[in-house]
Design a protein around this motif. Sequence first.
Motif, mmCIF file in Angstrom:
data_model
loop_
_atom_site.group_PDB
_atom_site.id
_atom_site.type_symbol
_atom_site.label_atom_id
_atom_site.label_comp_id
_atom_site.label_asym_id
_atom_site.label_seq_id
_atom_site.Cartn_x
_atom_site.Cartn_y
_atom_site.Cartn_z
ATOM 1 N N VAL A 279 -0.715 7.707 9.930
ATOM 2 C CA VAL A 279 -0.287 7.383 8.500
ATOM 3 C C VAL A 279 0.911 6.748 8.665
ATOM 4 O O VAL A 279 1.959 7.639 8.582
ATOM 5 C CB VAL A 279 -0.612 7.816 8.417
ATOM 6 N N TYR A 280 1.300 6.126 8.059
ATOM 7 C CA TYR A 280 3.272 5.239 8.052
ATOM 8 C C TYR A 280 3.000 5.406 6.724
ATOM 9 O O TYR A 280 2.356 4.046 5.626
ATOM 10 C CB TYR A 280 3.255 3.913 8.819
ATOM 11 N N LEU A 281 3.701 6.021 6.191
ATOM 12 C CA LEU A 281 4.248 6.331 4.922
ATOM 13 C C LEU A 281 4.969 4.920 4.457
ATOM 14 O O LEU A 281 6.119 5.296 4.852
ATOM 15 C CB LEU A 281 4.581 7.517 4.502
ATOM 16 N N ILE A 282 4.711 4.191 3.084
ATOM 17 C CA ILE A 282 5.372 3.343 2.833
ATOM 18 C C ILE A 282 5.895 3.534 1.612
ATOM 19 O O ILE A 282 7.018 2.390 0.931
ATOM 20 C CB ILE A 282 5.279 1.637 3.160
ATOM 21 N N SER A 283 5.246 3.910 0.738
ATOM 22 C CA SER A 283 5.430 3.843 -0.762
ATOM 23 C C SER A 283 4.232 5.365 -1.975
ATOM 24 O O SER A 283 4.118 6.190 -0.621
ATOM 25 C CB SER A 283 5.052 2.501 -1.732
ATOM 26 N N SER A 284 5.609 5.523 -2.419
ATOM 27 C CA SER A 284 4.680 7.158 -3.386
ATOM 28 C C SER A 284 4.767 6.271 -5.061
ATOM 29 O O SER A 284 4.527 7.375 -5.653
ATOM 30 C CB SER A 284 6.165 8.363 -3.140
ATOM 31 N N CYS B 102 0.953 -1.109 -0.033
ATOM 32 C CA CYS B 102 0.110 0.098 -0.085
ATOM 33 C C CYS B 102 0.795 1.207 -0.075
ATOM 34 O O CYS B 102 1.900 0.805 -0.032
ATOM 35 C CB CYS B 102 -0.527 0.143 1.096
ATOM 36 N N HIS B 103 0.248 2.148 0.561
ATOM 37 C CA HIS B 103 1.068 3.485 0.153
ATOM 38 C C HIS B 103 1.243 3.975 1.598
ATOM 39 O O HIS B 103 2.188 4.601 1.814
ATOM 40 C CB HIS B 103 0.547 4.868 -0.806
#
Length: 293
Positions: A83-88, A73-74
């Motif tokens: 919210v943990y951002l793991i991809s863009s 996921c993003h």
Amino acid sequence: MATPFSPDRLVSILRAEGVKVVEYGSWRTHNRNHKGPFGPINGVMIHHTVSSGTDSSVSLCYDGYAELPGPLCHGVIAKDGTVYLISSGRTNHAGGGDEHVLDAVIAEQSLPATHEHEGSGGAVDGNMHFYGFECVNLGNGADPWPDAQLDAIERAAAAICRAYGWSSASVIGHKDWSDWKSDPRGFSMTTMRERIARRLGTDPGRPVPQPTYEPFPGVDFFRSYPQSPIVTAMGRRLVAEGCSAYREGPDPQWTGADVQSYAKWQRKIGYSGGAADGWPGRKSWDALKVPRS
């Protein structure tokens, strides 16, 4: 047609909407772009992780597993609303879905029933078209959805819609996309879209007044026989309306006594036959005016 956000832009719009953001690992370059395009972007998709615990859930979504490599996921939305951002870039979150659903999302119209899934001949590559947020939840219908987590879902989705100039009709659940999926389970995507629509009518970051009464949590919520303070609040309203079939309680566990009591309420407001089956629907729920739990 919308192009993906740069990592800096994604962080910026989320924080402007009041989202607590954690940039996790090498999220700016962690993607599946070597497997296909990411874009044009047409919407936002909400999932549940079928896991518990923030650290382990974020790690799972970042790395994936043998059958489904990460990122999955993003952003991962924890129960505390972080919210943990793991991809863009491109991620393994949506899989194959229904082209008619995509058409409706693009047109910002009501969603049709989905009849496609991963591997079927007519399936469309959702990983190309959607930002995806995995929300930490067991997905069993009983695991609670704290207010902070629901607020973060609302804000994160609204941030992307606001930046692209979309309405809340651009936000869907995985179950809206693929006919073998059930996520997110435990809250209503219709109610969530209503929340997002209200937020999009305000300035970014400004608190949105919450309704006095509990929004309809969806048919699936009750069919999962939940244990929730919402059930207690509903039962107390039924008792106050003279529609009690309880010998004890009401209490947080949904039981046959709740079904019988709710059927009395349905008959009181004019329903009959199969329409008074004891399972809440939106109109009868709104009429009951259950206080927010």
